[in-house]
Design a protein around this motif. Structure first.
Motif, PDB file in Angstrom:
ATOM      1  N   SER A 138     -75.019 -83.773  11.643  1.00 25.42           N
ATOM      2  CA  SER A 138     -75.313 -84.414  10.360  1.00 25.42           C
ATOM      3  C   SER A 138     -75.815 -85.836  10.542  1.00 25.42           C
ATOM      4  O   SER A 138     -76.650 -86.316   9.781  1.00 25.42           O
ATOM      5  N   GLY A 139     -75.306 -86.530  11.558  1.00 22.69           N
ATOM      6  CA  GLY A 139     -75.734 -87.899  11.819  1.00 22.69           C
ATOM      7  C   GLY A 139     -76.991 -87.946  12.660  1.00 22.69           C
ATOM      8  O   GLY A 139     -77.652 -86.932  12.903  1.00 22.69           O
ATOM      9  N   GLY A 140     -77.298 -89.151  13.142  1.00 18.74           N
ATOM     10  CA  GLY A 140     -78.528 -89.341  13.897  1.00 18.74           C
ATOM     11  C   GLY A 140     -78.296 -89.358  15.392  1.00 18.74           C
ATOM     12  O   GLY A 140     -77.217 -89.039  15.888  1.00 18.74           O
ATOM     13  N   SER A 141     -79.328 -89.768  16.130  1.00 19.29           N
ATOM     14  CA  SER A 141     -79.275 -89.789  17.587  1.00 19.29           C
ATOM     15  C   SER A 141     -79.207 -91.200  18.150  1.00 19.29           C
ATOM     16  O   SER A 141     -79.324 -91.407  19.349  1.00 19.29           O
ATOM     17  N   THR A 142     -78.985 -92.190  17.280  1.00 18.56           N
ATOM     18  CA  THR A 142     -79.039 -93.591  17.696  1.00 18.56           C
ATOM     19  C   THR A 142     -78.060 -93.907  18.810  1.00 18.56           C
ATOM     20  O   THR A 142     -78.382 -94.632  19.758  1.00 18.56           O
ATOM     21  N   SER A 143     -76.841 -93.370  18.732  1.00 24.72           N
ATOM     22  CA  SER A 143     -75.805 -93.744  19.699  1.00 24.72           C
ATOM     23  C   SER A 143     -76.179 -93.405  21.127  1.00 24.72           C
ATOM     24  O   SER A 143     -75.735 -94.060  22.070  1.00 24.72           O
ATOM     25  N   LEU A 144     -77.019 -92.395  21.325  1.00 27.23           N
ATOM     26  CA  LEU A 144     -77.361 -91.957  22.670  1.00 27.23           C
ATOM     27  C   LEU A 144     -78.725 -92.445  23.126  1.00 27.23           C
ATOM     28  O   LEU A 144     -78.906 -92.802  24.289  1.00 27.23           O
ATOM     29  N   ARG A 145     -79.669 -92.508  22.233  1.00 30.83           N
ATOM     30  CA  ARG A 145     -81.054 -92.685  22.654  1.00 30.83           C
ATOM     31  C   ARG A 145     -81.655 -94.055  22.341  1.00 30.83           C
ATOM     32  O   ARG A 145     -82.598 -94.466  22.994  1.00 30.83           O
ATOM     33  N   SER A 146     -81.134 -94.762  21.343  1.00 34.21           N
ATOM     34  CA  SER A 146     -81.762 -96.014  20.943  1.00 34.21           C
ATOM     35  C   SER A 146     -81.418 -97.139  21.913  1.00 34.21           C
ATOM     36  O   SER A 146     -80.256 -97.309  22.299  1.00 34.21           O
ATOM     37  N   ARG A 147     -82.401 -97.906  22.298  1.00 34.05           N
ATOM     38  CA  ARG A 147     -82.182 -99.076  23.135  1.00 34.05           C
ATOM     39  C   ARG A 147     -82.099-100.348  22.290  1.00 34.05           C
ATOM     40  O   ARG A 147     -81.973-101.444  22.829  1.00 34.05           O
ATOM     41  N   GLY A 148     -82.162-100.173  20.979  1.00 32.41           N
ATOM     42  CA  GLY A 148     -82.022-101.313  20.093  1.00 32.41           C
ATOM     43  C   GLY A 148     -80.570-101.696  19.906  1.00 32.41           C
ATOM     44  O   GLY A 148     -79.650-101.077  20.450  1.00 32.41           O
ATOM     45  N   TRP A 149     -80.327-102.726  19.094  1.00 34.43           N
ATOM     46  CA  TRP A 149     -78.970-103.228  18.896  1.00 34.43           C
ATOM     47  C   TRP A 149     -78.057-102.161  18.307  1.00 34.43           C
ATOM     48  O   TRP A 149     -76.894-102.041  18.705  1.00 34.43           O
ATOM     49  N   ALA A 150     -78.585-101.363  17.375  1.00 37.30           N
ATOM     50  CA  ALA A 150     -77.756-100.342  16.735  1.00 37.30           C
ATOM     51  C   ALA A 150     -77.218 -99.348  17.757  1.00 37.30           C
ATOM     52  O   ALA A 150     -76.077 -98.890  17.659  1.00 37.30           O
ATOM     53  N   GLY A 151     -78.017 -98.998  18.756  1.00 33.15           N
ATOM     54  CA  GLY A 151     -77.556 -98.075  19.774  1.00 33.15           C
ATOM     55  C   GLY A 151     -76.635 -98.733  20.785  1.00 33.15           C
ATOM     56  O   GLY A 151     -75.665 -98.140  21.246  1.00 33.15           O
ATOM     57  N   LEU A 152     -76.916 -99.998  21.125  1.00 33.82           N
ATOM     58  CA  LEU A 152     -76.112-100.689  22.124  1.00 33.82           C
ATOM     59  C   LEU A 152     -74.682-100.905  21.659  1.00 33.82           C
ATOM     60  O   LEU A 152     -73.754-100.904  22.464  1.00 33.82           O
TER      61      LEU A 152
ATOM     62  N   THR B 237     -80.774 -83.251  14.663  1.00 32.60           N
ATOM     63  CA  THR B 237     -79.989 -84.304  14.022  1.00 32.60           C
ATOM     64  C   THR B 237     -80.418 -84.467  12.569  1.00 32.60           C
ATOM     65  O   THR B 237     -81.418 -83.894  12.133  1.00 32.60           O
ATOM     66  N   ASP B 238     -79.662 -85.264  11.825  1.00 29.47           N
ATOM     67  CA  ASP B 238     -79.905 -85.441  10.385  1.00 29.47           C
ATOM     68  C   ASP B 238     -79.968 -84.084   9.689  1.00 29.47           C
ATOM     69  O   ASP B 238     -80.786 -83.852   8.800  1.00 29.47           O
ATOM     70  N   ALA B 239     -79.088 -83.182  10.130  1.00 35.15           N
ATOM     71  CA  ALA B 239     -79.035 -81.826   9.578  1.00 35.15           C
ATOM     72  C   ALA B 239     -77.605 -81.567   9.111  1.00 35.15           C
ATOM     73  O   ALA B 239     -76.748 -81.169   9.900  1.00 35.15           O
ATOM     74  N   HIS B 240     -77.357 -81.817   7.849  1.00 39.90           N
ATOM     75  CA  HIS B 240     -76.000 -81.705   7.305  1.00 39.90           C
ATOM     76  C   HIS B 240     -75.694 -80.258   6.931  1.00 39.90           C
ATOM     77  O   HIS B 240     -76.400 -79.638   6.128  1.00 39.90           O
ATOM     78  N   ALA B 241     -74.646 -79.701   7.531  1.00 40.37           N
ATOM     79  CA  ALA B 241     -74.261 -78.320   7.241  1.00 40.37           C
ATOM     80  C   ALA B 241     -73.589 -78.242   5.875  1.00 40.37           C
ATOM     81  O   ALA B 241     -72.555 -78.868   5.649  1.00 40.37           O
ATOM     82  N   ARG B 242     -74.181 -77.479   4.972  1.00 42.52           N
ATOM     83  CA  ARG B 242     -73.637 -77.325   3.626  1.00 42.52           C
ATOM     84  C   ARG B 242     -72.677 -76.144   3.525  1.00 42.52           C
ATOM     85  O   ARG B 242     -71.649 -76.221   2.856  1.00 42.52           O
ATOM     86  N   ARG B 243     -73.008 -75.060   4.200  1.00 41.77           N
ATOM     87  CA  ARG B 243     -72.146 -73.880   4.144  1.00 41.77           C
ATOM     88  C   ARG B 243     -72.589 -72.888   5.197  1.00 41.77           C
ATOM     89  O   ARG B 243     -73.719 -72.944   5.708  1.00 41.77           O
TER      90      ARG B 243
ATOM     91  N   VAL C 273     -76.362 -70.835   9.064  1.00 42.85           N
ATOM     92  CA  VAL C 273     -75.842 -72.034   8.407  1.00 42.85           C
ATOM     93  C   VAL C 273     -76.932 -72.606   7.506  1.00 42.85           C
ATOM     94  O   VAL C 273     -78.104 -72.684   7.907  1.00 42.85           O
ATOM     95  N   GLU C 274     -76.532 -72.974   6.302  1.00 45.11           N
ATOM     96  CA  GLU C 274     -77.455 -73.675   5.407  1.00 45.11           C
ATOM     97  C   GLU C 274     -77.313 -75.169   5.647  1.00 45.11           C
ATOM     98  O   GLU C 274     -76.215 -75.712   5.583  1.00 45.11           O
ATOM     99  N   ILE C 275     -78.429 -75.828   5.961  1.00 48.98           N
ATOM    100  CA  ILE C 275     -78.403 -77.258   6.236  1.00 48.98           C
ATOM    101  C   ILE C 275     -79.247 -78.007   5.215  1.00 48.98           C
ATOM    102  O   ILE C 275     -80.134 -77.438   4.569  1.00 48.98           O
ATOM    103  N   GLU C 276     -78.947 -79.284   5.072  1.00 46.07           N
ATOM    104  CA  GLU C 276     -79.707 -80.153   4.175  1.00 46.07           C
ATOM    105  C   GLU C 276     -80.222 -81.338   4.971  1.00 46.07           C
ATOM    106  O   GLU C 276     -79.473 -81.968   5.731  1.00 46.07           O
ATOM    107  N   ARG C 277     -81.499 -81.653   4.788  1.00 43.49           N
ATOM    108  CA  ARG C 277     -82.128 -82.772   5.481  1.00 43.49           C
ATOM    109  C   ARG C 277     -82.074 -84.021   4.612  1.00 43.49           C
ATOM    110  O   ARG C 277     -81.765 -83.954   3.411  1.00 43.49           O
ATOM    111  N   PRO C 278     -82.354 -85.208   5.176  1.00 45.45           N
ATOM    112  CA  PRO C 278     -82.256 -86.457   4.407  1.00 45.45           C
ATOM    113  C   PRO C 278     -83.110 -86.492   3.147  1.00 45.45           C
ATOM    114  O   PRO C 278     -82.765 -87.183   2.180  1.00 45.45           O
ATOM    115  N   ASP C 279     -84.225 -85.757   3.125  1.00 49.44           N
ATOM    116  CA  ASP C 279     -85.081 -85.753   1.928  1.00 49.44           C
ATOM    117  C   ASP C 279     -84.594 -84.785   0.857  1.00 49.44           C
ATOM    118  O   ASP C 279     -85.245 -84.596  -0.170  1.00 49.44           O
TER     119      ASP C 279
END
Length: 326
Positions: free
Chosen positions: A36-50, A247-253, A276-282
């Motif tokens: 459901s969340g993103g990939s920032t924690s693993l892949r981003s080299r920016g401050w948010a990932g660090l 990622t960014d794939a929220h499982a609804r049911r 699984v039914e998923i919902e995207r950010p849009d």
């Protein structure tokens, strides 16, 4: 439009989900890992990932909605109605990407008591039975936790697993640390070189899930389960060809087989999870299909929530919410 499909659809890229994705894809099965969340924690080299990867910044991701679901308990009468914060990880690695990295395997007696209560012919939860899996999982720094040769019970720790564990070295060997350990022993609490070894009681250095291997590109960073299991699997072309991460794939049911087959509910047949039914950010929704199994690994809070939203749970509760019981 054709649906995404894999042998196994794993819901949740947290501690359990990343391990399952690694093991199943290495076995030759195709795997679709939903997060459901993103990939920032693993892949981003920016401050948010660090902030997730730096051990000393461990308090920062817990206060970021991108990393933490931010659950709160119901008002607690024993605490004068206060709500207790319950952080749960969001994004690749789940709670292993935001926790304090303290590595505690658990007391042998706990496993043995669970085995006495839950063990059956399908397997055992006894300490002796789970020990090989702990050893397979961990790569303990010999300079931190006691080496097998120095442990009064040899064969307790793993040296070749993907999850790297090392002792915090900031205070080891300093006068304050030594005095603290001595004080604990003098007060009757005892001391131990490795509380994941034979003796858990007593004051001890604190093992933490931090990369320690010389030459490793992440040495000194948090060793989340995503970094330990998911990233290596994706780095091997043959394994990665069978492993998809969404990622960014929220499982609804959970979607049941009869829904995909277009049939009416058969009261005589057991329901079978088929997708699984998923919902995207849009706001768009999509159904992904499991050719073999749907595995729910969304954590202690989100897993039962997903089951209830899918019609599995107390009938009285589900009927009040207008959810059909399967």
């Amino acid at each position: 439009m054709s649906m995404r499909a894999a042998d196994f659809v794993v819901v949740g890229a947290g501690s359990a989900g990343c391990v399952l994705a690694n093991r199943l894809s290495r076995s030759g099965a195709s795997v679709l890992l939903l997060e459901s969340g993103g990939s920032t924690s693993l892949r981003s080299r920016g401050w948010a990932g660090l902030t997730s990867r730096l051990p000393t910044a461990l308090a920062l991701p817990m206060h970021q909605p991108a990393y933490n679901w931010g659950y709160s308990a119901e008002p607690e009468p024993a605490l004068e109605g206060r709500r207790v914060s319950c952080p749960r990880g969001k994004g690749l690695g789940g709670s292993s990407a935001i926790n304090g990295m303290v590595y505690v395997r658990g007391h042998d007696r706990d496993f043995d008591s669970w085995d006495a209560t839950l063990g059956d012919d399908r397997g055992s939860w006894g300490a002796a039975q789970v020990l090989p899996y702990f050893r397979r999982m961990e790569k303990v720094c010999a300079g931190g936790a006691a080496a097998d040769a120095d442990d009064i019970c040899s064969g307790r720790r793993g040296r070749d697993g993907p999850l790297q564990v090392s002792q915090g070295r900031n205070a080891l060997g300093t006068p304050l640390y030594d005095a603290f350990i001595r004080a604990g022993a003098e007060a009757g609490y005892g001391s131990t070189r490795d509380y994941n070894g034979c003796r858990q009681e007593g004051l001890s250095p604190m093992p933490a899930t931090i990369f320690h291997e010389e030459g490793h590109p992440r040495k000194g960073e948090r060793c989340s389960v995503a970094a330990a299991y998911l990233e290596p699997a994706l780095a091997e072309p043959q394994v990665a060809s069978r492993l998809s991460v969404l990622t960014d794939a929220h499982a609804r049911r959970i979607v049941w087989a009869r829904e995909l087959e277009g049939g009416a509910r058969d009261c005589e047949a057991l329901p079978r999870a088929a997708g699984v039914e998923i919902e995207r950010p849009d706001g768009s929704k999509e159904t992904v299909v499991a050719n073999k199994e749907v595995i729910v690994a969304a954590g202690a809070i989100a897993s039962p929530l997903l089951l209830q939203l899918s019609g599995i749970g107390p009938p009285e509760l589900l009927s009040r919410l207008g959810i059909e019981v399967v």
